[in-house]
Write a protein that holds these residues in place. Structure first.
Motif, PDB file in Angstrom:
ATOM      1  N   GLU A  70       0.844  -1.195   0.000  1.00  0.00           N
ATOM      2  CA  GLU A  70       0.000   0.000   0.000  1.00  0.00           C
ATOM      3  C   GLU A  70       0.879   1.246   0.000  1.00  0.00           C
ATOM      4  N   ARG A  71       0.616   2.171  -0.926  1.00  0.00           N
ATOM      5  CA  ARG A  71       1.463   3.351  -1.085  1.00  0.00           C
ATOM      6  C   ARG A  71       0.603   4.563  -1.390  1.00  0.00           C
ATOM      7  N   MET A  72       1.031   5.732  -0.895  1.00  0.00           N
ATOM      8  CA  MET A  72       0.342   6.994  -1.139  1.00  0.00           C
ATOM      9  C   MET A  72       1.367   8.083  -1.424  1.00  0.00           C
ATOM     10  N   ASP A  73       0.905   9.184  -2.007  1.00  0.00           N
ATOM     11  CA  ASP A  73       1.788  10.298  -2.341  1.00  0.00           C
ATOM     12  C   ASP A  73       1.915  11.257  -1.163  1.00  0.00           C
ATOM     13  N   ASP A  74       3.090  11.851  -1.032  1.00  0.00           N
ATOM     14  CA  ASP A  74       3.362  12.832   0.012  1.00  0.00           C
ATOM     15  C   ASP A  74       2.585  14.120  -0.287  1.00  0.00           C
ATOM     16  N   PRO A  75       1.656  14.510   0.592  1.00  0.00           N
ATOM     17  CA  PRO A  75       0.849  15.712   0.326  1.00  0.00           C
ATOM     18  C   PRO A  75       1.607  17.010   0.565  1.00  0.00           C
ATOM     19  N   GLY A  76       2.785  16.920   1.194  1.00  0.00           N
ATOM     20  CA  GLY A  76       3.520  18.136   1.507  1.00  0.00           C
ATOM     21  C   GLY A  76       4.810  18.280   0.730  1.00  0.00           C
ATOM     22  N   ALA A  77       4.995  17.467  -0.324  1.00  0.00           N
ATOM     23  CA  ALA A  77       6.240  17.504  -1.084  1.00  0.00           C
ATOM     24  C   ALA A  77       6.424  18.869  -1.728  1.00  0.00           C
ATOM     25  N   ARG A  78       7.596  19.435  -1.527  1.00  0.00           N
ATOM     26  CA  ARG A  78       7.896  20.760  -2.085  1.00  0.00           C
ATOM     27  C   ARG A  78       9.255  20.800  -2.770  1.00  0.00           C
ATOM     28  N   GLY A  79       9.956  19.653  -2.838  1.00  0.00           N
ATOM     29  CA  GLY A  79      11.280  19.664  -3.440  1.00  0.00           C
ATOM     30  C   GLY A  79      12.242  20.556  -2.695  1.00  0.00           C
TER      31      GLY A  79
END
Length: 388
Positions: A70-79
């Motif tokens: 189970e995997r989800m995307d980081d909602p706070g990714a800003r590079g």
């Protein structure tokens, strides 16, 4: 610190009593922490735990590595971080823009435990975990003097796991040492490789004489692992022995400056014909088994994964007497030499001879100490201690 935000409880919350454990990862390069976490996830009891991997790069290398989980995307990714940059408190401050999105994500997914496994992920997720009311496990795999471990973990972490005694937080008034445990990284102890066949395949690829001494360096080309020292060692050994020698560097530079420095050092030392840059290859244990010796010049390495893999496949080891190398090779199951000494490394590699008995002892030791099952049991006990 602000009080935790309220947890959201959907209708099925009462039916699913499993602990929800979030494993967030920053960046998009694969390392030992990812391998360890995947091994842990595959041994966790699915009736008790629901692990969820969160990645910064959708569809990237890390996301692919955890395919099937189970995997989800980081909602706070800003590079916010550049690979190779040192972590500083100023860089931690820059992560604050992602704290609220991540805290909302953790509440929405009803995460019980956030288990961070590297410095960047700790900086990105530690405060969000506390704001969301989740328990925070800070799994430390780096320098015991790292700023995050020294200054943030005491305030934010419920538990600190260190991969070796060397990596434990320093003791002191402001320290997480009292909440820390040593949990060695997990390995597949059933690992077996036909070393003779692996070596033959490598000899054919390289086009070298069968009697060539094949010395392997495995890992990222970063200062702590001393890639330039490995080049110096090959140059010294070339001058010491009449046997043909080939140094094989499996890995990649994380920043262009190191790649340039490495290629320059190879040219300056005149070992263009005795050293090959092999790139990142998988499965790593096959290539470790193909080498006559694993050379670990790293200084301050908390606990090298390739070192234990070499123990498991029966490849003799020459390593710097530093950091977790000492703990892994305790009892004379590898050759330890003074750190940052190319001559000492070269002499040890050139004089190792038939190290079959030492390699067999190392193999038996690794199988007894570093199993995935033992690792999972230790981590699961910590999860249960933190169960809400």
């Amino acid at each position: 610190m602000n009080a935790p935000l309220p947890r959201l409880l959907p209708d099925d919350a009462a039916e699913d009593k499993r602990l929800r454990i979030c494993f967030p990862f920053s960046g998009d390069s694969i390392g030992g922490s990812h391998i360890s976490v995947r091994g842990l996830m595959e041994h966790l009891d699915p009736a008790l735990y629901r692990p969820i991997v969160v990645t910064e790069v959708p569809g990237g290398m890390i996301a692919s590595f955890f395919a099937g989980h189970e995997r989800m995307d980081d909602p706070g990714a800003r590079g916010l971080f550049v690979p190779g940059e040192a972590f500083t408190l100023r860089k931690f401050a820059r992560t604050l823009t992602g704290v609220l999105p991540r805290a909302r994500f953790l509440r929405r997914q009803r995460i019980d435990i956030v288990h961070v496994n590297d410095g960047r992920s700790s900086a990105n997720w530690a405060l969000a975990a506390r704001m969301a009311g989740a328990r925070l496990i800070w799994h430390h795999r780096g320098d015991p003097n790292a700023l995050g471990l020294r200054f943030l973990a005491p305030a934010l972490a419920h538990r600190v796991l260190a991969v070796s005694s060397f990596a434990l937080p320093p003791a002191g008034i402001w320290s997480a040492r009292g909440r820390s445990s040593v949990v060695h990284s997990p390995f597949d102890i059933s690992l077996e490789v036909d070393r003779a066949k692996a070596r033959d395949a490598l000899v054919r690829e390289l086009g070298v004489a069968p009697e060539t001494l094949l010395l392997g360096y495995f890992g990222a080309f970063v200062p702590r692992k001393r890639p330039l020292l490995f080049v110096d060692m090959i140059a010294r050994l070339k001058a010491m022995t009449g046997r043909p020698v080939m140094g094989l560097m499996f890995g990649e530079a994380r920043v262009p400056a190191m790649d340039a420095a490495l290629r320059k050092r190879i040219g300056d030392r005149g070992v263009d014909d005795q050293l090959r840059l092999m790139g990142y290859r998988t499965p790593g244990p096959f290539w470790i088994a193909a080498c006559d010796q694993l050379v670990v010049p790293a200084v301050g390495e908390p606990f090298g994964r390739t070192l234990v893999e070499a123990m498991l496949v029966g490849t003799p080891i020459v390593a710097a007497r530093s950091g977790g190398n000492i703990e892994a090779l305790e009892g004379g199951i590898g050759i330890l030499v003074e750190p940052d000494d190319a001559d000492a490394l070269a002499r040890a590699c050139g004089n190792l001879g038939d190290a079959r008995a030492m390699a067999l002892a190392a193999q038996a030791d690794a199988r007894s100490r570093f199993s995935e099952a033992a690792h999972c049991a230790k981590v699961s006990a910590i999860y249960e201690a933190l169960r809400p």
